[in-house]
Design a protein around this motif. Structure first.
Motif, short mmCIF file in Angstrom:
data_model
loop_
_atom_site.label_atom_id
_atom_site.label_comp_id
_atom_site.label_asym_id
_atom_site.label_seq_id
_atom_site.Cartn_x
_atom_site.Cartn_y
_atom_site.Cartn_z
N TYR A 115 0.79 -1.21 -0.11
CA TYR A 115 0.11 -0.12 0.22
C TYR A 115 0.93 1.18 0.09
O TYR A 115 1.92 1.52 0.68
CB TYR A 115 -0.81 0.11 1.28
CG TYR A 115 -1.95 -1.14 1.28
CD1 TYR A 115 -3.12 -0.86 0.51
CD2 TYR A 115 -1.57 -2.43 1.76
CE1 TYR A 115 -4.05 -1.90 0.62
CE2 TYR A 115 -2.36 -3.22 1.77
CZ TYR A 115 -3.88 -3.18 1.23
OH TYR A 115 -4.60 -4.18 1.24
N SER A 116 0.36 2.32 -0.60
CA SER A 116 1.07 3.55 -0.80
C SER A 116 0.76 4.25 0.46
O SER A 116 -0.09 4.26 1.17
CB SER A 116 0.24 4.46 -1.91
OG SER A 116 0.78 5.77 -1.82
N SER A 152 1.52 7.56 0.83
CA SER A 152 1.55 8.88 0.15
C SER A 152 0.09 9.15 0.10
O SER A 152 -0.89 8.56 -0.21
CB SER A 152 2.12 9.13 -1.06
OG SER A 152 1.95 10.48 -1.97
N GLU A 181 -0.26 7.77 -6.53
CA GLU A 181 0.98 7.16 -7.07
C GLU A 181 0.49 6.37 -8.09
O GLU A 181 -0.25 5.42 -8.22
CB GLU A 181 1.70 6.21 -5.95
CG GLU A 181 2.40 6.98 -5.04
CD GLU A 181 3.46 6.33 -4.17
OE1 GLU A 181 4.35 5.71 -4.73
OE2 GLU A 181 3.21 6.05 -2.87
N LYS A 237 5.18 -0.11 -9.49
CA LYS A 237 6.26 -0.42 -8.33
C LYS A 237 6.68 -1.95 -8.65
O LYS A 237 5.91 -2.89 -8.60
CB LYS A 237 5.59 -0.14 -7.11
CG LYS A 237 5.47 1.24 -6.55
CD LYS A 237 5.01 1.46 -5.19
CE LYS A 237 5.31 2.97 -4.61
NZ LYS A 237 5.01 3.07 -3.31
N LEU A 259 -2.16 4.12 -6.82
CA LEU A 259 -2.22 2.89 -6.01
C LEU A 259 -2.83 2.99 -4.75
O LEU A 259 -3.35 4.05 -4.03
CB LEU A 259 -0.51 2.86 -5.58
CG LEU A 259 -0.14 1.65 -4.85
CD1 LEU A 259 -0.14 0.26 -5.77
CD2 LEU A 259 1.08 1.67 -4.30
N THR A 283 -4.06 2.93 -1.25
CA THR A 283 -3.38 3.41 -0.06
C THR A 283 -3.43 2.83 1.30
O THR A 283 -4.48 1.94 1.39
CB THR A 283 -3.80 4.94 0.21
OG1 THR A 283 -5.02 5.00 0.81
CG2 THR A 283 -3.44 5.93 -1.18
N GLN A 300 9.04 6.56 1.02
CA GLN A 300 9.85 7.41 0.29
C GLN A 300 10.95 8.39 0.80
O GLN A 300 11.58 8.99 -0.03
CB GLN A 300 9.10 8.05 -1.00
CG GLN A 300 8.14 6.89 -1.78
CD GLN A 300 8.86 5.56 -2.34
OE1 GLN A 300 9.90 6.09 -3.31
NE2 GLN A 300 8.49 4.63 -1.87
#
Length: 344
Positions: free
Chosen positions: A44-45, A47, A51, A55, A73, A75, A237
């Motif tokens: 899971y993202s 952000s 996104e 990945k 993506l 989250t 990130q």
């Protein structure tokens, strides 16, 4: 400065609604543990911005590829929907009811369950979350001998939505069909209990760190991990310097549920200490009550040919938390044992 700390937001969000015990299917481990046993990469993202790039992670010869939808993506906040669905299924299992991968979601109940507000904006956010969950695709390879098998799957297979008074009306309910990947993990009892304050954690990284602590520290007293390795596992990130600052702040606030976090500056190691707030582990199943005589007869029916007393020892060694209905849980264990292994 002191004034900065005084004006800072509380570490946890307010508890907007009462909640029951929460259950989460540890999908990162449950679905892939037989494929990539040491795979630790996140799905899971973290952000808050969409996104939209593919990945790809690699662990030795095995790889994992996550392809987002056009909306991005899925989250870690979208994951709340899965937690809700899995909790509903687990509640039915404990009541001895039939379950299926299709789950009806009452939108208002979901928002309360996940400690969110109930404004129109929150209802609209659910629609985007469903799109991301349905659109995110996961693909990984499995090597068996000299033959490579490529498997692809999603988080949910389909969703349907009902609104009041057309497209601008309030979202009433929706129905999702969990993917076989997720539903099989539930049926195999790859489920962890979450602290109710999970949904009160403000930051995506805090949720991810809690998940890792819950998975790796579990009922142990202490779990140590290097900061660099923790950064890798979270999928953050952020550069290592910034990540170190966030971990220091997490340790200083001391608000992570179930675990105290400490950071050792000299060794660059993060230390998680069990607060003792979870139900205690069962040493050798000693806290599981004796089974009824008729339970052994049922166990013989679902696992013909097997020594039920041998299966009971296996079950008591395997079980982590005391089930509410030990007899039903044991019969279910025997049924799965036979399905996987057949006649001895």
């Amino acid at each position: 400065m002191v004034t900065e700390n005084t004006n800072a937001l509380p570490a946890l969000l307010p508890d907007r609604h009462p909640q029951h015990d929460l259950f989460i299917c540890d999908v990162a481990d449950a679905a892939l543990k037989d494929v990539m046993q040491h795979m630790e990469h996140p799905f899971y993202s973290l952000s808050k911005k969409p996104e939209t790039r593919v990945k790809r992670y690699r662990n030795g010869d095995n790889w994992l590829e996550i392809t987002p939808s056009v909306k991005g993506l899925a989250t870690i906040y979208d994951k709340d929907i899965l937690i809700y669905c899995i909790s509903q299924i687990m509640a039915k299992v404990k009541r001895g009811e039939m379950v299926s991968p299709r789950v009806r979601i009452n939108s208002h109940e979901l928002l309360i369950f996940t400690n969110r507000g109930t404004s129109g904006r929150e209802y609209l956010a659910l629609l985007d979350a469903l799109d991301r969950l349905e659109g995110t695709r996961i693909r990984t390879n499995i090597t068996t001998g000299d033959e490579e098998q490529i498997d692809g799957f999603g988080l949910i297979d389909a969703s349907s939505i009902r609104r009041k008074q057309g497209l601008d009306g309030r979202l009433l309910w929706c129905e999702v069909k969990l993917s076989d990947w997720v539903f099989n993990a539930i049926r195999n009892e790859e489920v962890l209990t979450l602290h109710r304050d999970y949904f009160r954690l403000r930051k995506p990284l805090e949720r991810r760190v809690y998940e890792l602590a819950r998975k790796h520290c579990g009922q142990q007293k202490i779990w140590r991990i290097s900061l660099a390795k923790l950064l890798l596992k979270t999928g953050s990130q952020s550069p290592e310097k910034r990540f170190r600052q966030m971990i220091r702040l997490l340790a200083a606030n001391d608000h992570l549920p179930d675990y105290q976090v400490d950071y050792d500056e000299e060794t660059d190691v993060v230390i998680f200490t069990n607060r003792g707030t979870m139900a205690p582990a069962l040493p050798g199943g000693s806290h599981v009550p004796p089974l009824k005589a008729e339970t052994y007869a049922l166990a013989r029916d679902v696992a013909p040919g097997w020594d039920v007393y041998h299966l009971e020892r296996e079950w008591r060694d395997w079980i982590v938390e005391a089930p509410r209905d030990a007899d039903s849980a044991f019969v279910g264990f025997c049924r799965k044992w036979f399905e996987k292994r057949g006649q001895p």
